[in-house]
Design a protein around this motif. Structure first.
Motif, PDB file in Angstrom:
ATOM      1  N   ARG A  48       0.844  -1.188   0.000  1.00 52.95           N
ATOM      2  CA  ARG A  48       0.000   0.000   0.000  1.00 52.95           C
ATOM      3  C   ARG A  48       0.884   1.244   0.000  1.00 52.95           C
ATOM      4  O   ARG A  48       1.889   1.296   0.705  1.00 52.95           O
ATOM      5  CB  ARG A  48      -0.838  -0.041   1.272  1.00 52.95           C
ATOM      6  CG  ARG A  48      -1.839   1.036   1.458  1.00 52.95           C
ATOM      7  CD  ARG A  48      -2.514   0.844   2.821  1.00 52.95           C
ATOM      8  NE  ARG A  48      -3.476  -0.232   2.788  1.00 52.95           N
ATOM      9  CZ  ARG A  48      -4.805  -0.032   2.883  1.00 52.95           C
ATOM     10  NH1 ARG A  48      -5.282   1.177   3.006  1.00 52.95           N
ATOM     11  NH2 ARG A  48      -5.637  -1.047   2.841  1.00 52.95           N
ATOM     12  N   ASN A  50       0.758   5.338   0.840  1.00 56.78           N
ATOM     13  CA  ASN A  50      -0.017   6.328   1.577  1.00 56.78           C
ATOM     14  C   ASN A  50       0.440   7.684   1.051  1.00 56.78           C
ATOM     15  O   ASN A  50       1.438   8.231   1.483  1.00 56.78           O
ATOM     16  CB  ASN A  50       0.297   6.180   3.075  1.00 56.78           C
ATOM     17  CG  ASN A  50      -0.596   7.038   3.940  1.00 56.78           C
ATOM     18  OD1 ASN A  50      -1.760   7.261   3.616  1.00 56.78           O
ATOM     19  ND2 ASN A  50      -0.046   7.519   5.043  1.00 56.78           N
ATOM     20  N   GLY A  93       4.988  10.704   0.209  1.00 54.47           N
ATOM     21  CA  GLY A  93       4.134   9.915   1.076  1.00 54.47           C
ATOM     22  C   GLY A  93       4.979   8.795   1.653  1.00 54.47           C
ATOM     23  O   GLY A  93       6.206   8.924   1.734  1.00 54.47           O
ATOM     24  N   GLU A 141      -6.063   8.755  -0.249  1.00 52.54           N
ATOM     25  CA  GLU A 141      -4.605   8.661  -0.272  1.00 52.54           C
ATOM     26  C   GLU A 141      -4.101   7.237  -0.140  1.00 52.54           C
ATOM     27  O   GLU A 141      -2.950   6.963  -0.429  1.00 52.54           O
ATOM     28  CB  GLU A 141      -3.993   9.479   0.873  1.00 52.54           C
ATOM     29  CG  GLU A 141      -4.328  10.941   0.901  1.00 52.54           C
ATOM     30  CD  GLU A 141      -5.497  11.250   1.803  1.00 52.54           C
ATOM     31  OE1 GLU A 141      -5.524  12.347   2.366  1.00 52.54           O
ATOM     32  OE2 GLU A 141      -6.409  10.397   1.933  1.00 52.54           O
ATOM     33  N   GLN A 142      -4.936   6.357   0.375  1.00 54.50           N
ATOM     34  CA  GLN A 142      -4.524   4.970   0.609  1.00 54.50           C
ATOM     35  C   GLN A 142      -4.606   4.194  -0.702  1.00 54.50           C
ATOM     36  O   GLN A 142      -5.688   3.984  -1.234  1.00 54.50           O
ATOM     37  CB  GLN A 142      -5.449   4.332   1.646  1.00 54.50           C
ATOM     38  CG  GLN A 142      -5.462   5.063   2.988  1.00 54.50           C
ATOM     39  CD  GLN A 142      -4.338   4.627   3.894  1.00 54.50           C
ATOM     40  OE1 GLN A 142      -3.860   3.492   3.788  1.00 54.50           O
ATOM     41  NE2 GLN A 142      -3.881   5.516   4.768  1.00 54.50           N
ATOM     42  N   GLY A 167      -3.816   0.439   8.826  1.00 51.25           N
ATOM     43  CA  GLY A 167      -4.185   1.829   8.559  1.00 51.25           C
ATOM     44  C   GLY A 167      -3.849   2.731   9.735  1.00 51.25           C
ATOM     45  O   GLY A 167      -3.327   3.841   9.564  1.00 51.25           O
ATOM     46  N   LEU A 170      -0.002   3.029  10.118  1.00 50.34           N
ATOM     47  CA  LEU A 170       0.543   3.894   9.073  1.00 50.34           C
ATOM     48  C   LEU A 170       0.289   5.362   9.412  1.00 50.34           C
ATOM     49  O   LEU A 170       1.173   6.215   9.270  1.00 50.34           O
ATOM     50  CB  LEU A 170      -0.141   3.539   7.756  1.00 50.34           C
ATOM     51  CG  LEU A 170       0.588   3.838   6.464  1.00 50.34           C
ATOM     52  CD1 LEU A 170       1.951   3.193   6.439  1.00 50.34           C
ATOM     53  CD2 LEU A 170      -0.245   3.338   5.288  1.00 50.34           C
ATOM     54  N   ALA A 171      -0.914   5.660   9.881  1.00 47.06           N
ATOM     55  CA  ALA A 171      -1.256   7.036  10.238  1.00 47.06           C
ATOM     56  C   ALA A 171      -0.368   7.526  11.377  1.00 47.06           C
ATOM     57  O   ALA A 171       0.059   8.680  11.397  1.00 47.06           O
ATOM     58  CB  ALA A 171      -2.732   7.123  10.624  1.00 47.06           C
ATOM     59  N   ASP A 174       3.208   8.123  10.110  1.00 41.74           N
ATOM     60  CA  ASP A 174       3.263   9.260   9.194  1.00 41.74           C
ATOM     61  C   ASP A 174       3.608  10.551   9.934  1.00 41.74           C
ATOM     62  O   ASP A 174       4.226  11.447   9.372  1.00 41.74           O
ATOM     63  CB  ASP A 174       1.901   9.389   8.497  1.00 41.74           C
ATOM     64  CG  ASP A 174       1.930  10.357   7.326  1.00 41.74           C
ATOM     65  OD1 ASP A 174       3.011  10.511   6.721  1.00 41.74           O
ATOM     66  OD2 ASP A 174       0.885  10.946   7.028  1.00 41.74           O
ATOM     67  N   THR A 355      -8.855   8.342  11.147  1.00 40.16           N
ATOM     68  CA  THR A 355      -8.583   7.394  10.065  1.00 40.16           C
ATOM     69  C   THR A 355      -9.889   6.824   9.518  1.00 40.16           C
ATOM     70  O   THR A 355     -10.007   6.565   8.329  1.00 40.16           O
ATOM     71  CB  THR A 355      -7.631   6.262  10.520  1.00 40.16           C
ATOM     72  OG1 THR A 355      -8.046   5.776  11.793  1.00 40.16           O
ATOM     73  CG2 THR A 355      -6.205   6.770  10.649  1.00 40.16           C
TER      74      THR A 355
END
Lengths: 360, 360
Positions: A48, A50, A93, A141-142, A167, A170-171, A174, A355
Motif C-alpha cells: 500500500r 499512503n 508519502g 490517499e490509501q 491503517g 501507518l497514520a 506518518d 482514520t
C-alpha cells in the motif's frame, strides 16, 4: 546484481540517481529502479502507498476527482520519475509492504518476510508499480498496489506492530516525528514543568504531541482548536493515567490571527514555554511566536510554514524565541509514537476517528 | 496627540494598522503615519534608508535600472502603504536617523537627539518621506532622505557608535542577528570546542558569525566559499588575537551541491557540530544537513531557505540534526556585532571591502 552497475553503493542512494547527476535522490528528476539490490539495500514488496495529503489533494483537484485520470496520473509519475513524487507539490508519502530481500551490508535490521512501513518519503524511494493500480479506487490517499520499492543504506523503516491495524499504524508513523521532537524539547526545557501550547491539538500530530509533552513532564498543556466541534473532541480525550486530560485547557482561536491566538493562550495559562504548530495552513507563524514566552521555543511541524514569515516575524516583535524546523526524523520516533497510541486511549480515539473519516 | 485616536497604544503597533483590521503591522496593507506619537512610541527624523538587498534588486530589474522610475516606485510604495515594504519581495530594510521625540512610556531608552539605527524591518515601520527622494541617485540600496518614522513600544533600535562611519555601522547592524545566535549555539554546544562550518564565510553575516564562533569557544572553524577570489580574501583574514585566522580551514565548494559541500567540509575536519548557512541562494539545505554530525545543529540565516526542503531533506537522509530558523533578534545582538567589528580587524576588513563595493 549484474555487471552493468553504474556506480558503487552510496548509503544516500546517489548510485540510483539518473538525472541530473550529483543531486540527492529527493532532488532527482529520475531514479534507477532496477530490482537487483546493491549490498546495503533492501527490496520491499508493495502492499500500500499512503500518498501525502497535499499531493493527493492536488491530483484530485487537477483531475476533477475522476478516478481513472488520477490513477493514470500516478502511474505516469511513477513510470517517468521512478518514484512517486508529485511534480507540483514536491511531496511523496510513505508505503507499507513486506521485505523481499535484504542485502548483506544493510544496517536496517530487516529480514525477508518482515512487514514494514518506510519512514523516508516516497519522493526519494525507487518505486515500480506492476498492477496498473487496478485495486485503487482513486478516492483516497490509501493506494493498495503491487510492485516493489528500494531502501538505501541510510533509509528508515519500522516493523508494523502486530496489535494495530495497518491503517492506524501507518497514520501514526506518518506523523511520528512531531511527538518525538516535542518530547525532546519539553524534556530539555529550561523551566520545570513548562507550559506547552499545541496549535491544532485535536489533529493527528497535535494529539500525539500533546501526549508526548505530558510524558516528557509538561506542566499545563494548552490545546488550541479552530471551532467547537474540535474543542468537544479534545475536551473529552483523557490521558493514559485516567486522571489528566490529554490537554489541561482547550481554547478556540484562529491560528492565523496572531493577536487572537496569543491572547487565547495567555488567558489559559500562557505564554507558553514551548509552542508546537501542527496545523497545515499558511500564516500561523506570527501567532505561535507571540504566544511564546521570551526564551521559549516554537516547533514548526506544518509544511505550510514560511521560513521568511517566521524569521522576520520574530524580529518584528523583538521575540527572543528559538524556532525549530520540525525534522521528521528523531531516533526512536516510530516506537515512541506507537507506545503512546498503545497507552493513551485519548489519542487512540482521536486517531481512530480521523482514520475512519478517510477510510474507503 | 489629538482626540481622534482610533485605538489605545499596543506595544506591537496594532493601533497603527489601518487595513486589514487585526493583523500585525508587518502583514498590514496600510499603516497610520500620523506624526503625533502614542505614549510608548518614538518618532525618528530620517537620515537614510537601507533597502533590503532583495527588494532593491527587484525594483532595479522591474524598472530597467532607470533612477527616476525607481525613485517614483519607492515614493509610491511609501505613500500608499505608509511603510517601505516591497509588495513583490515582502521585505523592507532598515533606517538611520535622529530621535525627534520619545514618549513618556517608551522603554527603548532613547532621547531626543540620539543618532540611531532601527533594528526592526521597514516592512512594519510607519514612514513618511518629505523630500521626494531628491538626494537619492536610485543606484544603490542606501537612500538618503528626509521625513520621519515611528517606533512602537516593542521595537528595537540601537545608538550608532561614534567610532564607526554610518555606512559601516549600518551594514553591521543589518546582519547582527547571525553572529549573536551563532555565539549562543556554539556556547551551548554539547561537545567541547565544537567544529563549526560557516557556509558563505567571506560575506558580511558569514565573517561576523565566524568571529562570533571563535569568541564562543569553537574548535576548528571551517569557512566555505564559492571560488578562489573569496578563498583568498578569507585566507588573509586574521582573528583579533593575531594568532588564529578568522577561520582555520578554507574550502571551495558550491553550497547547492550537497555531496560536494559535505565532502569538502568532511575533508577539512568535519562533520560540523554546528553549521551556519549565510549564503542567499536557494538550494543550500541538503548540503548543510549532510555536512552536520548526528546530534549537531544547523542555523539557517539565508532568506532563500525553503522550510520544506529543510524538513524533508533531513528526514530523507535520517539526519538527527537540530535545525534553527535564524531569528534576527537576540538580546544584545547589535552590541556584540559592533564589539566584534572593533576588535577583529579581519572582519572589519571584509566589511570595509564589501561596503566600499556598494558605495555610491
Amino acid at each position: 546484481m549484474t555487471g552493468s552497475q553504474p556506480a558503487p553503493a552510496s548509503p544516500l542512494g546517489l548510485h540510483r540517481v539518473l538525472d541530473p547527476a550529483g543531486v540527492l535522490p529527493q532532488a532527482a528528476g529520475r531514479l534507477d529502479t532496477r530490482p537487483e539490490i546493491w549490498p546495503d539495500e533492501v527490496r520491499i514488496g508493495l502492499e500500500r502507498l499512503n500518498l501525502d495529503a497535499a499531493s493527493f489533494r492536488q491530483l484530485h483537484e487537477a483531475h476533477d476527482g475522476d478516478p481513472d485520470k488520477i490513477r493514470a496520473a500516478v502511474l505516469d509519475i511513477v513510470r517517468t520519475r521512478g518514484k512517486m513524487q508529485n511534480p507540483v507539490t514536491g511531496s511523496g508519502g510513505m508505503l507499507t509492504g513486506t521485505v523481499e530481500e535484504a542485502g548483506p551490508d544493510s544496517s536496517l535490521g530487516l529480514h525477508a518476510g518482515d512487514k514494514i512501513a518506510t519512514l523516508v518519503s516516497l519522493s526519494l524511494t525507487p518505486l515500480v508499480i506492476t498492477d496498473g493500480l487496478a485495486r485503487w479506487d482513486g478516492k483516497s490517499e490509501q493506494v493498495p498496489c503491487s510492485g516493489y520499492a528500494i531502501l538505501f543504506g541510510r533509509s528508515i523503516a519500522a516493523r508494523l506492530p502486530d496489535d494495530l491495524v495497518a491503517g492506524l499504524a501507518l497514520a501514526v508513523m506518518d506523523v511520528c516525528g512531531a511527538p518525538a521532537l516535542t518530547h525532546r524539547v519539553v524534556s530539555h526545557a529550561a523551566s520545570h514543568a513548562p507550559v506547552v501550547a499545541i496549535i491544532g491539538a485535536a489533529g493527528k500530530s497535535g494529539s500525539l504531541s500533546a501526549a508526548a509533552a505530558r510524558a516528557a513532564g509538561a506542566g499545563t498543556i494548552i490545546g488550541v482548536v479552530p471551532h467547537e466541534d474540535e474543542a468537544a473532541i479534545l475536551a473529552d480525550a483523557v490521558a493514559g493515567d485516567g486522571v489528566h486530560g490529554l490537554v489541561d485547557e482547550v481554547v478556540i482561536a484562529d491560528a492565523r490571527d496572531p493577536v487572537g491566538v496569543s491572547s487565547a493562550i495567555a488567558s489559559a495559562g500562557g505564554p507558553a514555554d514551548v509552542t508546537v504548530v501542527c496545523v497545515d495552513v499558511p500564516g500561523c507563524e506570527g501567532g505561535a511566536i507571540l504566544a511564546t514566552a521570551q526564551g521559549g521555543t516554537v516547533i514548526f511541524f506544518s509544511m505550510a510554514t514560511s521560513f521568511t514569515a517566521a524569521a522576520l516575524g520574530a524580529e518584528g516583535v523583538a521575540a527572543d524565541v528559538t524556532m525549530l524546523v520540525g525534522n521528521g526524523y528523531v531516533p526512536g520516533h516510530a516506537q515512541l509514537a506507537i507506545d503512546l497510541i498503545r497507552t493513551q486511549p485519548g489519542v487512540r480515539g482521536i486517531f481512530q476517528r480521523r482514520t475512519d473519516e478517510h477510510s474507503e
